[in-house]
Write a protein that holds these residues in place. Structure first.
Motif, PDB file in Angstrom:
ATOM      1  N   ILE A  43     -27.529  20.980 -28.045  1.00 36.69           N
ATOM      2  CA  ILE A  43     -27.841  19.588 -27.734  1.00 36.69           C
ATOM      3  C   ILE A  43     -26.933  18.662 -28.531  1.00 36.69           C
ATOM      4  CG2 ILE A  43     -30.256  19.936 -27.068  1.00 36.69           C
ATOM      5  CD1 ILE A  43     -31.078  19.040 -29.853  1.00 36.69           C
ATOM      6  N   ASN A  44     -26.550  17.590 -27.899  1.00 38.33           N
ATOM      7  CA  ASN A  44     -25.748  16.550 -28.542  1.00 38.33           C
ATOM      8  C   ASN A  44     -26.558  15.262 -28.469  1.00 38.33           C
ATOM      9  OD1 ASN A  44     -23.843  14.765 -29.447  1.00 38.33           O
ATOM     10  ND2 ASN A  44     -22.558  14.887 -27.604  1.00 38.33           N
ATOM     11  N   PRO A  45     -27.365  14.994 -29.500  1.00 36.74           N
ATOM     12  CA  PRO A  45     -28.301  13.863 -29.438  1.00 36.74           C
ATOM     13  C   PRO A  45     -27.603  12.519 -29.239  1.00 36.74           C
ATOM     14  CG  PRO A  45     -28.774  15.278 -31.329  1.00 36.74           C
ATOM     15  CD  PRO A  45     -27.464  15.732 -30.764  1.00 36.74           C
ATOM     16  N   LEU A  46     -26.404  12.383 -29.771  1.00 36.77           N
ATOM     17  CA  LEU A  46     -25.711  11.098 -29.671  1.00 36.77           C
ATOM     18  C   LEU A  46     -25.486  10.685 -28.226  1.00 36.77           C
ATOM     19  CD1 LEU A  46     -22.894  10.868 -32.361  1.00 36.77           C
ATOM     20  CD2 LEU A  46     -25.013   9.576 -32.165  1.00 36.77           C
ATOM     21  N   CYS A  47     -25.205  11.669 -27.378  1.00 33.12           N
ATOM     22  CA  CYS A  47     -24.870  11.374 -25.988  1.00 33.12           C
ATOM     23  C   CYS A  47     -25.993  11.779 -25.041  1.00 33.12           C
ATOM     24  CB  CYS A  47     -23.575  12.107 -25.625  1.00 33.12           C
ATOM     25  SG  CYS A  47     -22.953  11.752 -23.986  1.00 33.12           S
ATOM     26  N   GLY A  48     -26.862  12.668 -25.511  1.00 33.56           N
ATOM     27  CA  GLY A  48     -27.926  13.159 -24.647  1.00 33.56           C
ATOM     28  C   GLY A  48     -27.557  14.399 -23.860  1.00 33.56           C
ATOM     29  N   ASP A  49     -26.459  15.061 -24.251  1.00 34.46           N
ATOM     30  CA  ASP A  49     -26.034  16.272 -23.554  1.00 34.46           C
ATOM     31  C   ASP A  49     -26.910  17.444 -23.977  1.00 34.46           C
ATOM     32  OD1 ASP A  49     -23.783  14.761 -22.716  1.00 34.46           O
ATOM     33  OD2 ASP A  49     -22.794  15.239 -24.612  1.00 34.46           O
ATOM     34  N   LYS A  50     -27.325  18.225 -22.979  1.00 36.05           N
ATOM     35  CA  LYS A  50     -28.117  19.425 -23.266  1.00 36.05           C
ATOM     36  C   LYS A  50     -27.594  20.551 -22.405  1.00 36.05           C
ATOM     37  CE  LYS A  50     -32.425  16.883 -23.886  1.00 36.05           C
ATOM     38  NZ  LYS A  50     -33.676  16.522 -23.235  1.00 36.05           N
ATOM     39  N   GLY A  72     -25.695  16.467 -18.672  1.00 35.28           N
ATOM     40  CA  GLY A  72     -25.040  15.653 -19.674  1.00 35.28           C
ATOM     41  C   GLY A  72     -23.939  14.825 -19.065  1.00 35.28           C
ATOM     42  N   CYS A  73     -23.117  14.283 -19.927  1.00 38.02           N
ATOM     43  CA  CYS A  73     -22.023  13.446 -19.460  1.00 38.02           C
ATOM     44  C   CYS A  73     -20.955  14.329 -18.796  1.00 38.02           C
ATOM     45  CB  CYS A  73     -21.421  12.672 -20.628  1.00 38.02           C
ATOM     46  SG  CYS A  73     -20.574  13.710 -21.825  1.00 38.02           S
ATOM     47  N   ALA A  74     -20.028  13.687 -18.112  1.00 40.12           N
ATOM     48  CA  ALA A  74     -18.993  14.422 -17.393  1.00 40.12           C
ATOM     49  C   ALA A  74     -18.190  15.327 -18.322  1.00 40.12           C
ATOM     50  CB  ALA A  74     -18.062  13.442 -16.684  1.00 40.12           C
ATOM     51  N   ILE A  75     -17.893  14.841 -19.511  1.00 35.48           N
ATOM     52  CA  ILE A  75     -17.071  15.643 -20.422  1.00 35.48           C
ATOM     53  C   ILE A  75     -17.815  16.896 -20.869  1.00 35.48           C
ATOM     54  CG2 ILE A  75     -16.011  15.673 -22.714  1.00 35.48           C
ATOM     55  CD1 ILE A  75     -15.275  12.706 -22.210  1.00 35.48           C
ATOM     56  N   SER A  76     -19.095  16.759 -21.175  1.00 36.31           N
ATOM     57  CA  SER A  76     -19.838  17.933 -21.646  1.00 36.31           C
ATOM     58  C   SER A  76     -19.976  18.978 -20.545  1.00 36.31           C
ATOM     59  CB  SER A  76     -21.208  17.525 -22.189  1.00 36.31           C
ATOM     60  OG  SER A  76     -22.078  17.123 -21.143  1.00 36.31           O
ATOM     61  N   VAL A  77     -20.220  18.538 -19.326  1.00 37.42           N
ATOM     62  CA  VAL A  77     -20.374  19.480 -18.211  1.00 37.42           C
ATOM     63  C   VAL A  77     -19.025  20.118 -17.875  1.00 37.42           C
ATOM     64  CG1 VAL A  77     -20.996  19.728 -15.775  1.00 37.42           C
ATOM     65  CG2 VAL A  77     -22.407  18.306 -17.290  1.00 37.42           C
ATOM     66  N   SER A 133     -16.301   9.746 -30.582  1.00 34.07           N
ATOM     67  CA  SER A 133     -17.706   9.964 -30.230  1.00 34.07           C
ATOM     68  C   SER A 133     -17.854  11.001 -29.124  1.00 34.07           C
ATOM     69  CB  SER A 133     -18.359   8.657 -29.791  1.00 34.07           C
ATOM     70  OG  SER A 133     -17.771   8.186 -28.591  1.00 34.07           O
ATOM     71  N   ARG A 134     -16.784  11.278 -28.408  1.00 29.59           N
ATOM     72  CA  ARG A 134     -16.872  12.231 -27.305  1.00 29.59           C
ATOM     73  C   ARG A 134     -16.446  13.648 -27.690  1.00 29.59           C
ATOM     74  NH1 ARG A 134     -17.635   9.238 -22.819  1.00 29.59           N
ATOM     75  NH2 ARG A 134     -18.985  10.959 -22.255  1.00 29.59           N
ATOM     76  N   ILE A 135     -15.904  13.806 -28.892  1.00 23.08           N
ATOM     77  CA  ILE A 135     -15.468  15.144 -29.311  1.00 23.08           C
ATOM     78  C   ILE A 135     -16.661  16.099 -29.295  1.00 23.08           C
ATOM     79  CG2 ILE A 135     -14.606  16.496 -31.267  1.00 23.08           C
ATOM     80  CD1 ILE A 135     -12.794  14.079 -31.929  1.00 23.08           C
ATOM     81  N   LYS A 136     -17.825  15.576 -29.698  1.00 24.37           N
ATOM     82  CA  LYS A 136     -19.010  16.432 -29.725  1.00 24.37           C
ATOM     83  C   LYS A 136     -19.439  16.832 -28.319  1.00 24.37           C
ATOM     84  CE  LYS A 136     -20.511  14.747 -34.172  1.00 24.37           C
ATOM     85  NZ  LYS A 136     -21.387  13.815 -34.908  1.00 24.37           N
ATOM     86  N   CYS A 137     -19.163  15.961 -27.355  1.00 23.46           N
ATOM     87  CA  CYS A 137     -19.443  16.307 -25.956  1.00 23.46           C
ATOM     88  C   CYS A 137     -18.569  17.494 -25.536  1.00 23.46           C
ATOM     89  CB  CYS A 137     -19.153  15.121 -25.039  1.00 23.46           C
ATOM     90  SG  CYS A 137     -20.041  13.607 -25.459  1.00 23.46           S
ATOM     91  N   ALA A 138     -17.307  17.441 -25.950  1.00 22.23           N
ATOM     92  CA  ALA A 138     -16.344  18.451 -25.517  1.00 22.23           C
ATOM     93  C   ALA A 138     -16.519  19.783 -26.226  1.00 22.23           C
ATOM     94  CB  ALA A 138     -14.914  17.931 -25.739  1.00 22.23           C
TER      95      ALA A 138
HETATM   96 ZN    ZN Z   1     -21.580  13.674 -23.796  1.00 23.27          ZN
END
Ligand code: ZN
Length: 159
Positions: A43-50, A72-77, A133-138
């Motif tokens: 999980i990435n709480p900052l962005c809401g990615d799970k 999650g966001c496009a980057i995480s998926v 802020s998006r590095i964690k998504c990736a």
């Molecule tokens: Zn994200």
């Protein structure tokens, strides 16, 4: 089911937009694996990615299948889609080397050329480095992979 929130397209302008959006809209290896030998949640709480990652490792220590579920966001998926695409066929050791290379590269501590590993399509995620802020998504999917392969099984969080 639409797993992707693509309301923030403006940030994707420089991020290999087409490849990432393709993987975000049509994620590869999306769904539950019937018989995983390893799994982990991230999980990435900052962005809401799970996401929940499933991996099947064969008797030769090779990843012969992997899949993920989540939203999650496009980057995480897209990153999870690219990650599963990349590691299927690798040995566990190779996949862990990739995890190390990707996370070092994302945090800019490693020059692009000196990976020592052919990152292939994963260079598409390089643009994310301009958006801290998006590095964690990736990297979320990769941290989940690392956790799963180490059989920690616990939920990894980027915070
Ligand atoms: Zn994200």
């Amino acid at each position: 089911m639409n797993a992707v929130d693509i309301n923030r397209n403006d940030e994707l302008r420089d991020l290999y937009r087409e490849l990432i959006l393709d993987h975000a809209k049509n994620p590869r290896h999306f769904g539950k694996l019937a018989n995983p030998t390893h799994s982990a949640a991230g999980i990435n709480p900052l962005c809401g990615d799970k996401l929940h990652l499933y991996v099947h490792v064969d008797a030769e220590d090779r990843i012969d299948n992997a899949s993920f579920e989540g939203a999650g966001c496009a980057i995480s998926v897209a990153s999870a889609s690219l990650m599963t695409d990349t590691v299927i066929g690798m040995t566990v050791a190779e996949a862990l080397d990739y995890f190390a290379a990707i996370t070092r590269r994302m945090t800019k501590s490693m020059p692009a050329e000196s990976a020592g590993i052919d990152l292939g399509k994963l260079v598409a995620l390089d643009g994310v480095r301009e958006y801290p802020s998006r590095i964690k998504c990736a990297t979320l999917a990769w941290h989940a992979l690392n956790s799963a392969l180490h059989e920690r099984g616990a939920t990894v969080t980027t915070e």
